[in-house]
Design a protein around this motif. Sequence first.
Motif, PDB file in Angstrom:
ATOM      1  N   ALA A 196      72.814  19.450  45.979  1.00  0.00           N
ATOM      2  CA  ALA A 196      73.335  18.474  45.110  1.00  0.00           C
ATOM      3  C   ALA A 196      73.659  19.076  43.556  1.00  0.00           C
ATOM      4  CB  ALA A 196      72.383  17.251  44.658  1.00  0.00           C
ATOM      5  N   GLY A 197      72.701  20.135  43.168  1.00  0.00           N
ATOM      6  CA  GLY A 197      72.780  21.003  41.999  1.00  0.00           C
ATOM      7  C   GLY A 197      73.919  21.796  42.212  1.00  0.00           C
ATOM      8  N   GLU A 198      74.205  22.378  43.409  1.00  0.00           N
ATOM      9  CA  GLU A 198      75.211  23.419  43.755  1.00  0.00           C
ATOM     10  C   GLU A 198      76.584  22.701  43.332  1.00  0.00           C
ATOM     11  OE1 GLU A 198      74.450  24.965  47.431  1.00  0.00           O
ATOM     12  OE2 GLU A 198      72.878  26.304  46.565  1.00  0.00           O
ATOM     13  N   ALA A 199      76.686  21.535  44.006  1.00  0.00           N
ATOM     14  CA  ALA A 199      77.850  20.456  43.759  1.00  0.00           C
ATOM     15  C   ALA A 199      78.111  20.243  42.344  1.00  0.00           C
ATOM     16  CB  ALA A 199      77.680  19.203  44.327  1.00  0.00           C
ATOM     17  N   GLN A 219      58.702  16.415  33.591  1.00  0.00           N
ATOM     18  CA  GLN A 219      58.316  17.881  33.619  1.00  0.00           C
ATOM     19  C   GLN A 219      57.268  17.757  35.059  1.00  0.00           C
ATOM     20  OE1 GLN A 219      56.987  20.411  30.738  1.00  0.00           O
ATOM     21  NE2 GLN A 219      57.588  19.052  29.317  1.00  0.00           N
ATOM     22  N   GLY A 220      57.332  18.542  36.003  1.00  0.00           N
ATOM     23  CA  GLY A 220      56.725  18.816  37.175  1.00  0.00           C
ATOM     24  C   GLY A 220      57.305  18.325  38.165  1.00  0.00           C
ATOM     25  N   ASN A 221      58.417  17.570  38.132  1.00  0.00           N
ATOM     26  CA  ASN A 221      59.421  17.030  39.382  1.00  0.00           C
ATOM     27  C   ASN A 221      59.962  17.967  40.157  1.00  0.00           C
ATOM     28  OD1 ASN A 221      61.230  15.621  40.919  1.00  0.00           O
ATOM     29  ND2 ASN A 221      61.045  13.787  39.906  1.00  0.00           N
ATOM     30  N   VAL A 222      59.592  18.335  41.306  1.00  0.00           N
ATOM     31  CA  VAL A 222      59.903  19.606  42.032  1.00  0.00           C
ATOM     32  C   VAL A 222      61.781  19.363  42.212  1.00  0.00           C
ATOM     33  CG1 VAL A 222      57.935  20.602  42.868  1.00  0.00           C
ATOM     34  CG2 VAL A 222      59.614  18.822  44.270  1.00  0.00           C
ATOM     35  N   GLY A 223      62.247  18.209  42.626  1.00  0.00           N
ATOM     36  CA  GLY A 223      63.567  17.834  42.661  1.00  0.00           C
ATOM     37  C   GLY A 223      64.230  18.027  41.619  1.00  0.00           C
ATOM     38  N   HIS A 224      63.892  17.808  40.374  1.00  0.00           N
ATOM     39  CA  HIS A 224      64.554  17.999  39.098  1.00  0.00           C
ATOM     40  C   HIS A 224      64.974  19.452  38.872  1.00  0.00           C
ATOM     41  CE1 HIS A 224      63.492  13.654  37.116  1.00  0.00           C
ATOM     42  NE2 HIS A 224      64.206  13.702  38.561  1.00  0.00           N
ATOM     43  N   GLU A 225      63.727  20.424  39.174  1.00  0.00           N
ATOM     44  CA  GLU A 225      63.916  21.571  38.959  1.00  0.00           C
ATOM     45  C   GLU A 225      65.003  22.512  39.870  1.00  0.00           C
ATOM     46  OE1 GLU A 225      62.580  23.401  36.617  1.00  0.00           O
ATOM     47  OE2 GLU A 225      60.912  22.140  35.854  1.00  0.00           O
ATOM     48  N   GLU A 229      68.260  24.260  39.224  1.00  0.00           N
ATOM     49  CA  GLU A 229      68.442  25.683  39.612  1.00  0.00           C
ATOM     50  C   GLU A 229      69.572  25.614  40.767  1.00  0.00           C
ATOM     51  OE1 GLU A 229      66.814  28.337  39.046  1.00  0.00           O
ATOM     52  OE2 GLU A 229      65.912  27.268  37.497  1.00  0.00           O
ATOM     53  N   GLY A 230      69.903  24.697  41.276  1.00  0.00           N
ATOM     54  CA  GLY A 230      71.198  24.689  42.267  1.00  0.00           C
ATOM     55  C   GLY A 230      72.506  24.638  41.168  1.00  0.00           C
ATOM     56  N   ALA A 231      72.553  23.911  40.099  1.00  0.00           N
ATOM     57  CA  ALA A 231      73.674  23.981  39.401  1.00  0.00           C
ATOM     58  C   ALA A 231      73.881  25.434  38.654  1.00  0.00           C
ATOM     59  CB  ALA A 231      73.342  22.980  38.283  1.00  0.00           C
ATOM     60  N   LYS A 232      72.811  26.106  38.286  1.00  0.00           N
ATOM     61  CA  LYS A 232      72.951  27.433  37.698  1.00  0.00           C
ATOM     62  C   LYS A 232      73.452  28.435  38.821  1.00  0.00           C
ATOM     63  CE  LYS A 232      69.029  26.903  34.373  1.00  0.00           C
ATOM     64  NZ  LYS A 232      67.563  27.556  34.081  1.00  0.00           N
ATOM     65  N   LYS A 233      73.053  28.226  40.023  1.00  0.00           N
ATOM     66  CA  LYS A 233      73.528  29.180  41.054  1.00  0.00           C
ATOM     67  C   LYS A 233      74.938  29.379  41.271  1.00  0.00           C
ATOM     68  CE  LYS A 233      72.640  29.928  46.132  1.00  0.00           C
ATOM     69  NZ  LYS A 233      71.965  29.264  47.415  1.00  0.00           N
TER      70      LYS A 233
END
Length: 370
Positions: A196-199, A219-225, A229-233
């Motif tokens: 989803a982040g990559e999209a 903070q601490g929500n792994v899905g948010h991180e 990270e996917g978007a940055k990629k």
Amino acid sequence: MTACGNRVVDTWAAGAGDPDRPHRGAEQEGHGVVARVQTGVRAVGAVLVAVLGASLVGCSSTGGKRAEDARKAAAAGGRAAVDTPRWTFGMVTHSGDGDTFWDIVQSGAKQAAVKDNIKFLYAHDDEAQQQAQLVDSYIDKKVDGIIVTLAKPDAMKGALARAEKAGIPVITVNSGSAESKKFGALTHVGQDETIAGEAVGEELNKRGKKKALCILHEQGNVGHEQRCEGAKKTFDGKMQNLYVTGTNMPDVQSSIEARLQTDKSVDAVVTLGAPFADTAVKAADSAGSKAEVDTFDLNEKVAAGLKSGDLGFAVDQQPYLQGYQAVDLLWLYKYNADVLGGGKPVLTGPQIVTKDQADELEEYAKRGTR
């Protein structure tokens, strides 16, 4: 059912009363607890029948005798579409109070519960240890199935192990797809957060954006991180994380506003939940920034924002489907030992939605299903 420090709501399918308890709920206040009063099985049944009937009317208008028959059956009393035993399923999420996303998840779950003759229980807490205790409370009640989110998976591992030991099937939804299988869940229903982040990164590239803020409200929500990270990629520009206190909207707005005031080169703001999109728009306006605001998730306000042009795009993971499919898959497992996914998540997203789809989505969002 209530618990100190947690907000717990019990609901049950329309047209089938619970002989073991009075049909009322008490709201206790303390540690952020808000309580609700439920006014009898007939009122609850009427509300659920109206909701289910309204949604099925939309289906029948597009054709199909089955949809029309189902609508008539619902209107006749909200009776279940199956004759299986009246099992009890409990859902426990990491939602905070007032998050409209989870209202949509519950809408799907409740409608599936009516169809499948399920008594549906719901509880939530945004503190992971409290969420685990809520799972334990459902284990103690000997429910027939549990649906749970794994936003902070390490804190939930023990609770899922106890459910497995008790022979209670578990399905995870929304967050924790990477941990779901190894924690003993049957399957996971939701979107792959990294994908989803990559999209998002790819969509920002299409729009010619060069510098973006990714707003993390928990903070601490792994899905948010994983989303950021996917978007940055995939994003060709520069993306920075901005952590805010999601339970304090004035703080969210002031934090975004301050960053936009100090960095005029930011041309995109990405929020990770629909309730934060409108706040980000206000922050950009106050800062005099021309940054486009985009968001994960969809609700009525987001649909309206897409339509008006206040928002650029949204990433829809279809929360209604997450609730509906989770209940349906648990019922299928109890009834026929069926498991979907083949060891992989059952994906409900991502779907990039823009102004072009706003009219149609706004209609669905108003009825609480998108």
